[in-house]
Motif scaffolding. Structure first.
Motif, PDB file in Angstrom:
ATOM      1  N   SER A 165       0.839  -1.199   0.000  1.00  0.00           N
ATOM      2  CA  SER A 165       0.000   0.000   0.000  1.00  0.00           C
ATOM      3  C   SER A 165       0.876   1.252   0.000  1.00  0.00           C
ATOM      4  CB  SER A 165      -0.926  -0.017   1.207  1.00  0.00           C
ATOM      5  OG  SER A 165      -1.602  -1.252   1.275  1.00  0.00           O
ATOM      6  N   LEU A 191       8.582  -9.968   9.904  1.00  0.00           N
ATOM      7  CA  LEU A 191       8.989 -11.306   9.466  1.00  0.00           C
ATOM      8  C   LEU A 191      10.172 -11.210   8.514  1.00  0.00           C
ATOM      9  CD1 LEU A 191       5.392 -12.617   8.608  1.00  0.00           C
ATOM     10  CD2 LEU A 191       6.626 -12.886  10.760  1.00  0.00           C
ATOM     11  N   CYS A 192      10.716 -10.026   8.354  1.00  0.00           N
ATOM     12  CA  CYS A 192      11.554  -9.756   7.189  1.00  0.00           C
ATOM     13  C   CYS A 192      12.825  -9.010   7.591  1.00  0.00           C
ATOM     14  CB  CYS A 192      10.668  -8.977   6.219  1.00  0.00           C
ATOM     15  SG  CYS A 192      11.383  -8.536   4.676  1.00  0.00           S
ATOM     16  N   HIS A 404       9.109  -5.877   0.071  1.00  0.00           N
ATOM     17  CA  HIS A 404       7.986  -5.301  -0.670  1.00  0.00           C
ATOM     18  C   HIS A 404       8.302  -3.899  -1.184  1.00  0.00           C
ATOM     19  CE1 HIS A 404       4.548  -7.932  -0.168  1.00  0.00           C
ATOM     20  NE2 HIS A 404       4.853  -8.148   1.088  1.00  0.00           N
ATOM     21  N   ALA A 490      -7.785  -6.209   0.329  1.00  0.00           N
ATOM     22  CA  ALA A 490      -6.913  -6.920  -0.600  1.00  0.00           C
ATOM     23  C   ALA A 490      -7.313  -6.664  -2.043  1.00  0.00           C
ATOM     24  CB  ALA A 490      -6.975  -8.426  -0.313  1.00  0.00           C
ATOM     25  N   LYS A 492      -6.485  -9.138  -4.322  1.00  0.00           N
ATOM     26  CA  LYS A 492      -6.724 -10.487  -4.845  1.00  0.00           C
ATOM     27  C   LYS A 492      -6.950 -11.460  -3.703  1.00  0.00           C
ATOM     28  CE  LYS A 492      -5.280 -11.680  -8.633  1.00  0.00           C
ATOM     29  NZ  LYS A 492      -4.504 -12.424  -9.625  1.00  0.00           N
ATOM     30  N   HIS A 497      -7.414 -15.564   3.157  1.00  0.00           N
ATOM     31  CA  HIS A 497      -8.829 -15.194   3.229  1.00  0.00           C
ATOM     32  C   HIS A 497      -9.724 -16.408   3.423  1.00  0.00           C
ATOM     33  CE1 HIS A 497      -7.240 -11.828   0.429  1.00  0.00           C
ATOM     34  NE2 HIS A 497      -7.145 -11.457   1.688  1.00  0.00           N
ATOM     35  N   ASN A 513      -5.503  -1.079  -6.677  1.00  0.00           N
ATOM     36  CA  ASN A 513      -4.055  -1.192  -6.528  1.00  0.00           C
ATOM     37  C   ASN A 513      -3.400   0.136  -6.895  1.00  0.00           C
ATOM     38  OD1 ASN A 513      -3.614  -1.011  -9.333  1.00  0.00           O
ATOM     39  ND2 ASN A 513      -4.005  -3.204  -9.556  1.00  0.00           N
ATOM     40  N   TYR A 724       8.164 -21.580   0.869  1.00  0.00           N
ATOM     41  CA  TYR A 724       7.003 -21.177   1.669  1.00  0.00           C
ATOM     42  C   TYR A 724       5.962 -20.652   0.699  1.00  0.00           C
ATOM     43  CZ  TYR A 724       7.051 -15.939   2.052  1.00  0.00           C
ATOM     44  OH  TYR A 724       6.920 -14.599   1.860  1.00  0.00           O
TER      45      TYR A 724
HETATM   46  N1  LIG Z   1       8.857 -19.829   5.712  1.00  0.00           N
HETATM   47  C1  LIG Z   1       8.971 -18.545   5.358  1.00  0.00           C
HETATM   48  N2  LIG Z   1       7.984 -17.676   5.667  1.00  0.00           N
HETATM   49  C2  LIG Z   1       8.102 -16.376   5.331  1.00  0.00           C
HETATM   50  C3  LIG Z   1       9.259 -15.915   4.655  1.00  0.00           C
HETATM   51  C4  LIG Z   1      10.285 -16.847   4.323  1.00  0.00           C
HETATM   52  O1  LIG Z   1      11.318 -16.505   3.714  1.00  0.00           O
HETATM   53  N3  LIG Z   1      10.109 -18.152   4.694  1.00  0.00           N
HETATM   54  N4  LIG Z   1       9.365 -14.585   4.331  1.00  0.00           N
HETATM   55  C5  LIG Z   1       8.633 -13.617   5.139  1.00  0.00           C
HETATM   56  C6  LIG Z   1       8.653 -12.283   4.497  1.00  0.00           C
HETATM   57  S1  LIG Z   1      10.180 -11.638   4.123  1.00  0.00           S
HETATM   58  C7  LIG Z   1       7.535 -11.568   4.258  1.00  0.00           C
HETATM   59  S2  LIG Z   1       7.672  -9.954   3.721  1.00  0.00           S
HETATM   60  C8  LIG Z   1       6.202 -12.143   4.500  1.00  0.00           C
HETATM   61  C9  LIG Z   1       5.187 -11.716   3.425  1.00  0.00           C
HETATM   62  O2  LIG Z   1       3.995 -11.628   3.994  1.00  0.00           O
HETATM   63  P1  LIG Z   1       2.776 -10.750   3.421  1.00  0.00           P
HETATM   64  O3  LIG Z   1       3.244  -9.433   2.997  1.00  0.00           O
HETATM   65  O4  LIG Z   1       1.740 -10.828   4.487  1.00  0.00           O
HETATM   66  O5  LIG Z   1       2.275 -11.623   2.205  1.00  0.00           O
HETATM   67  P2  LIG Z   1       2.133 -11.420   0.644  1.00  0.00           P
HETATM   68  O6  LIG Z   1       2.134 -12.789   0.100  1.00  0.00           O
HETATM   69  O7  LIG Z   1       3.152 -10.503   0.124  1.00  0.00           O
HETATM   70  O8  LIG Z   1       0.685 -10.776   0.492  1.00  0.00           O
HETATM   71  C10 LIG Z   1       0.081 -10.851  -0.748  1.00  0.00           C
HETATM   72  C11 LIG Z   1      -1.334 -10.330  -0.752  1.00  0.00           C
HETATM   73  O9  LIG Z   1      -1.352  -8.914  -0.618  1.00  0.00           O
HETATM   74  C12 LIG Z   1      -2.532  -8.414  -1.217  1.00  0.00           C
HETATM   75  N5  LIG Z   1      -2.232  -7.185  -1.964  1.00  0.00           N
HETATM   76  C13 LIG Z   1      -1.455  -7.023  -3.044  1.00  0.00           C
HETATM   77  N6  LIG Z   1      -1.411  -5.732  -3.427  1.00  0.00           N
HETATM   78  C14 LIG Z   1      -2.179  -5.044  -2.545  1.00  0.00           C
HETATM   79  C15 LIG Z   1      -2.521  -3.679  -2.399  1.00  0.00           C
HETATM   80  O10 LIG Z   1      -2.123  -2.799  -3.152  1.00  0.00           O
HETATM   81  N7  LIG Z   1      -3.324  -3.382  -1.339  1.00  0.00           N
HETATM   82  C16 LIG Z   1      -3.814  -4.308  -0.488  1.00  0.00           C
HETATM   83  N8  LIG Z   1      -4.583  -3.928   0.518  1.00  0.00           N
HETATM   84  N9  LIG Z   1      -3.510  -5.605  -0.638  1.00  0.00           N
HETATM   85  C17 LIG Z   1      -2.707  -5.968  -1.631  1.00  0.00           C
HETATM   86  C18 LIG Z   1      -3.065  -9.478  -2.145  1.00  0.00           C
HETATM   87  O11 LIG Z   1      -4.317  -9.906  -1.618  1.00  0.00           O
HETATM   88  C19 LIG Z   1      -2.043 -10.600  -2.060  1.00  0.00           C
HETATM   89  O12 LIG Z   1      -2.651 -11.868  -2.045  1.00  0.00           O
HETATM   90  O13 LIG Z   1       6.285 -13.586   4.523  1.00  0.00           O
HETATM   91  C20 LIG Z   1       7.206 -14.057   5.489  1.00  0.00           C
HETATM   92  N10 LIG Z   1       7.113 -15.503   5.643  1.00  0.00           N
END
Ligand SMILES: Nc1nc2c(c(=O)[nH]1)N[C@H]1C(S)=C(S)[C@@H](COP(=O)(O)OP(=O)(O)OC[C@H]3O[C@@H](n4cnc5c(=O)[nH]c(N)nc54)[C@H](O)[C@@H]3O)O[C@H]1N2
Ligand SMILES: Nc1nc2c(c(=O)[nH]1)N[C@H]1C(S)=C(S)[C@@H](COP(=O)(O)OP(=O)(O)OC[C@H]3O[C@@H](n4cnc5c(=O)[nH]c(N)nc54)[C@H](O)[C@@H]3O)O[C@H]1N2
Ligand code: SF4
Ligand SMILES: [Mo]
Length: 753
Positions: A165, A191-192, A404, A490, A492, A497, A513, A724
């Motif tokens: 966002s 988480l990052c 991101h 979201a 997508k 969800h 978006n 993952y």
């Molecule tokens: N085992 C394991 N787990 C991990 C990791 C790993 O390396 N190993 N990495 C971690 C890391 S680094 C991260 S950053 C996290 C990621 O965790 P998140 O950021 O929570 O997950 P994403 O998969 O990026 O989320 C994708 C969703 O964001 C929504 N989306 C996309 N664009 C937009 C928008 O413009 N606005 C809104 N409101 N929604 C939108 C869509 O619904 C899409 O399905 O996962 C973590 N988890």
């Protein structure tokens, strides 16, 4: 074997025969062609040319200079990831029948790829407890439910966000939460890169990279640790290619020999690079997962031994350096090589390159942060930079390579549970008319634990996939099911969800978006550059989408009235930008961006002088204890069959996924044909009596995956790679205590037939 070490020593390049000899290369062009020439091609081009920041990674291409330009004005800077992300967003809407006909139990069977391929969300919907289907709901009902849900005790209300966002939405989210008196601002950065933020803050008084893109162009050495940038930040590869061209050196530190970090074919250089590939790594070190501190202490030791240490610099600009130098001196080579599994000559080779370079940039990503000692990893990199005077000058510095596309902006806007910068804290307190709550808010892991203990009643998720991103999916699902109301915003649908359901009410709201908003928005790149994205339109016909800023301001208005300001006025994000300009340190230029459309580098972030924003003005060095890395015994997995082998799984991304969203099932660059694979070293597999392509069980501490295909690859013995979100079902992770980040890159598991 190294005579001094019991560990086998690198290189481990025994890769799978089906994999290509270079990263990037022709498959990238094929992908471009396939998508740009397809029926969606016209819309894709239109979006690529739209003046908005790339949706995908934090390198931050796009913006006002057009879709194919970076902040230095260089052309041809849009990568395949960008096309992947856009192409997912310009899909048609999910047909309404899908939700009418498929029960939640059926939707729960979808894989991540299938959930994404359903299409775009196009109307608000609700799943009420006791019912089996998501149903359409009016906006008025949404606001009524949300308003009631936000009137709970502040400590029982929480948010989670993901970095897609805008800055404006992020700022509003935290202001709404803090106005409530809640600091529960969990974010995907927990988480990052949270260990980077924490570590850099303590050491240098900054939360972000101190290197600009321009700076990087002056470096003659890059150390890239724990980052697979060939896949995850492809445009960084162009910088590495150019650096090699001007005679510079690249040291890669990664237990897995990632082909794209050895040789990369970049479409930016169609003749000399694309097909033959360009050399990337000058030296490739493959440490044991989680042992980077030992490797960096070894590099420091060698730098000191050979007189590369910049004592005058340390005396003038740092504190605590004596202890760091003493620790490196007194740690024995045996301990170092034993811990990291890299030989002394290799470590010395790295030190020689670093010591002889004029400017070194140290870049890193998840291989460094996602460990139980992630902050120490960051400190050990910072210490190495300081010992060699490689910070506070052009062409040098520390550069966390963010995730991101706007995750860094979320941090700058105050969406964090870490301590705020004083300027931001003061400005917010001024605005609210009282001190901010001193209760530490829930970061992402705390949020899941608190929900599990029924301490959370209301949760709003601004993007992301809280369920899919967390370790121990069973716990994540259970915890979320104890929250009364969850509101997901979201673009997508994703598995969160359908599996991350609340106790009473789960609402999914379809948002616009970045290139569809009715107004301009901004984002901040990992290189501290603020981009302005133009307004745009959605291709979805008859869709009932909402802009994030609109939803947040309306909800805040209903919850807070006019406190502490007129929320409805902020519906025009121009006014949010003015507020940001006044409250967020370094963002002063935001005040005029609407008139000038001038994108800018945030002031105070790029360090061209060794002056630090720490209390003393000096960089604060601290010693980094070497980790003790012992894998658990096979018997500890409580399996009757203990004939397998215990490995440290580095869980992460395949080529062709963006975080929890899977675009394609295979990873052609690692030779992993589908998602249910484990990549391991041949010698490990053979020692456990396993063979290539055999189907095995991978048992973690809380779950297992079955029928997993063994793939041989160029990873060091004892380590393995899995993807993952699927692998998150098998383990409960240890957590880095200072930053809250799970140890995703060292997951012990038993692999057996
Ligand atoms: N085992 C394991 N787990 C991990 C990791 C790993 O390396 N190993 N990495 C971690 C890391 S680094 C991260 S950053 C996290 C990621 O965790 P998140 O950021 O929570 O997950 P994403 O998969 O990026 O989320 C994708 C969703 O964001 C929504 N989306 C996309 N664009 C937009 C928008 O413009 N606005 C809104 N409101 N929604 C939108 C869509 O619904 C899409 O399905 O996962 C973590 N988890
Ligand atoms: N295409 C694409 N781009 C993305 C994303 C995506 O999912 N897809 N995600 C975005 C996000 S949110 C993030 S955070 C970034 C992630 O970008 P990266 O951090 O590059 O991604 P990862 O796949 O998590 O793994 C990084 C590398 O760390 C190595 N590694 C594992 N353990 C260790 C260790 O102990 N030491 C060292 N030195 N290396 C280790 C792994 O072998 C792997 O090559 O990418 C961003 N960009
Ligand atoms: S490197 Fe990152 S920001 Fe640049 S085009 Fe690729 S995905 Fe987008
Ligand atoms: Mo991330």
């Amino acid at each position: 074997m190294d005579s001094k070490s019991l560990q086998p020593v690198p290189p481990f390049h025994d890769k799978n025969e089906e994999t290509p000899d270079i990263g990037g290369g022709l498959p990238v062009i094929e992908y471009w062609a396939e998508h740009t020439l397809s029926p969606e091609g016209a819309k894709l081009w239109q979006t690529l040319l739209h003046k908005s920041a790339c949706l995908s990674c934090s390198w931050g291409t796009g913006g006002q200079k057009g879709g194919f330009t970076n902040e230095e004005g260089e052309k041809l800077q849009r990568c395949m990831k960008s096309v992947e992300a856009i192409s997912a967003e310009i899909k048609p809407a999910v047909p309404v029948e899908v939700f009418q006909q498929r029960s939640i139990q059926e939707l729960q069977q979808l894989t991540s790829l299938e959930a994404d391929r359903l299409g775009r969300l196009s109307f608000p919907m609700i799943l009420r407890s006791g019912t089996s289907h998501y149903e359409r709901i009016s906006w008025e009902e949404v606001y009524n439910i949300a308003e009631t849900a936000f009137r709970k005790a502040p400590d029982r209300v929480a948010s989670y966000s993901s970095g897609r966002s805008s800055n404006e939405a992020a700022f509003l989210l935290q202001l709404m939460m803090r106005s409530l008196g809640s600091n529960n601002l969990a974010d995907c950065s927990d988480l990052c890169h949270a260990p980077s933020t924490f570590g850099l803050k303590q050491m240098f008084g900054t939360n972000t990279s101190v290197v600009s893109l321009e700076n990087l162009k002056h470096a003659d050495c890059v150390v890239l640790a724990g980052a697979n940038s060939a896949y995850n930040h492809p445009r960084l590869m162009n910088e590495l290619i150019k650096l090699r061209d001007r005679g510079g050196k690249v040291i890669v530190i990664n237990p897995m020999m990632e082909i794209g970090l050895v040789k990369f074919g970049s479409p930016a250089f169609p003749v000399k690079s694309l097909i033959p590939g360009s050399d990337i790594s000058s030296l490739y070190l493959q440490p044991i997962p989680g042992s980077d501190v030992a490797l960096f202490v070894g590099i420091q030791k060698s730098l000191i031994d050979r007189g590369f240490i910049k004592t005058e610099f340390l005396k003038a600009h740092t504190e605590g350096w004596e202890a760091v130098v003493e620790a490196a001196r007194s740690t024995s080579w045996d301990t170092i090589t034993e811990t990291c599994g890299v030989s002394q000559p290799e470590i010395e080779a790295a030190a020689t390159i670093i010591g002889n370079a004029k400017g070194v940039v140290f870049g890193w990503a998840m291989g460094i942060t996602q460990h139980e000692n992630g902050v120490d990893n960051v400190f050990s990199i910072g210490n190495t930079a300081l010992i060699t005077g490689n910070i506070g000058k052009e062409g040098a510095g520390v550069m966390p390579v963010r995730g991101h596309s706007n995750v860094q902006g979320f941090g700058s806007m105050g969406v964090t549970t870490q301590k705020l910068k004083k300027g931001l804290q003061d400005a917010l307190e001024n605005l609210l008319g009282h001190p901010l709550s001193e209760v530490k808010g829930y970061d992402t892991r705390d949020l899941i634990e608190a929900a599990d203990q029924e301490k959370v009643e209301t949760l709003i998720c601004l993007g992301g996939n809280l369920y899919g991103a967390n370790p121990d999916s069973t716990q994540a699902k259970r915890s979320l099911s104890k929250i009364d109301t969850i509101i997901y915003l979201a673009t997508k649908p994703n598995i969160g969800h359908f599996n991350g359901l609340a106790k009473h009410t789960t609402i999914v709201l379809p948002v616009r978006n970045r290139f569809e908003n009715p107004y301009k928005t901004t984002t901040e790149s990992g290189n501290n550059f603020v981009r302005l994205s133009d307004e745009g339109e959605t291709h979805l016909k008859d869709a009932d989408l909402i802009a994030e800023v609109e939803f947040l301001t309306e909800l805040a208005h209903r919850v807070h009235g006019d406190y502490p300001l007129d929320w409805r006025k902020l519906r025009d994000p121009k006014f949010v930008r003015q507020l940001i300009a006044k409250t967020v340190p370094g963002y002063e230029q935001m005040a005029t961006i609407d008139e000038t459309q001038e994108e800018f580098t945030i002031t105070g972030r790029i360090l061209n002088e060794p002056k630090f924003s720490t209390p003393s003005g000096k960089a604060a060095m601290s010693t980094t204890p070497l980790p003790t890395l012992k894998l658990p015994d096979a018997r500890s997995f409580n399996q009757s069959n203990v004939n397998g082998i215990v490995v440290a799984i580095m869980t992460g991304r395949s080529y062709s996924q963006h975080n929890t969203v899977v675009y394609k099932i295979g990873d052609q660059y690692r030779g992993m044909p589908h998602r249910n694979c484990i990549l391991m070293n041949r010698s490990d597999a053979e020692s456990a009596g396993l063979s290539e392509h055999q189907r095995v069980t991978v048992q973690g501490n809380v779950g297992k995956l079955e029928q997993v295909e063994v793939i041989y690859g160029a990873v060091r013995p004892g380590a393995a790679v899995m993807f993952y979100p699927e692998v998150n079902v098998i383990f409960k992770a240890r957590v880095e205590t200072r930053s809250g980040t799970p140890a995703f890159k060292r997951v012990p598991a038993l692999v057996h037939a």
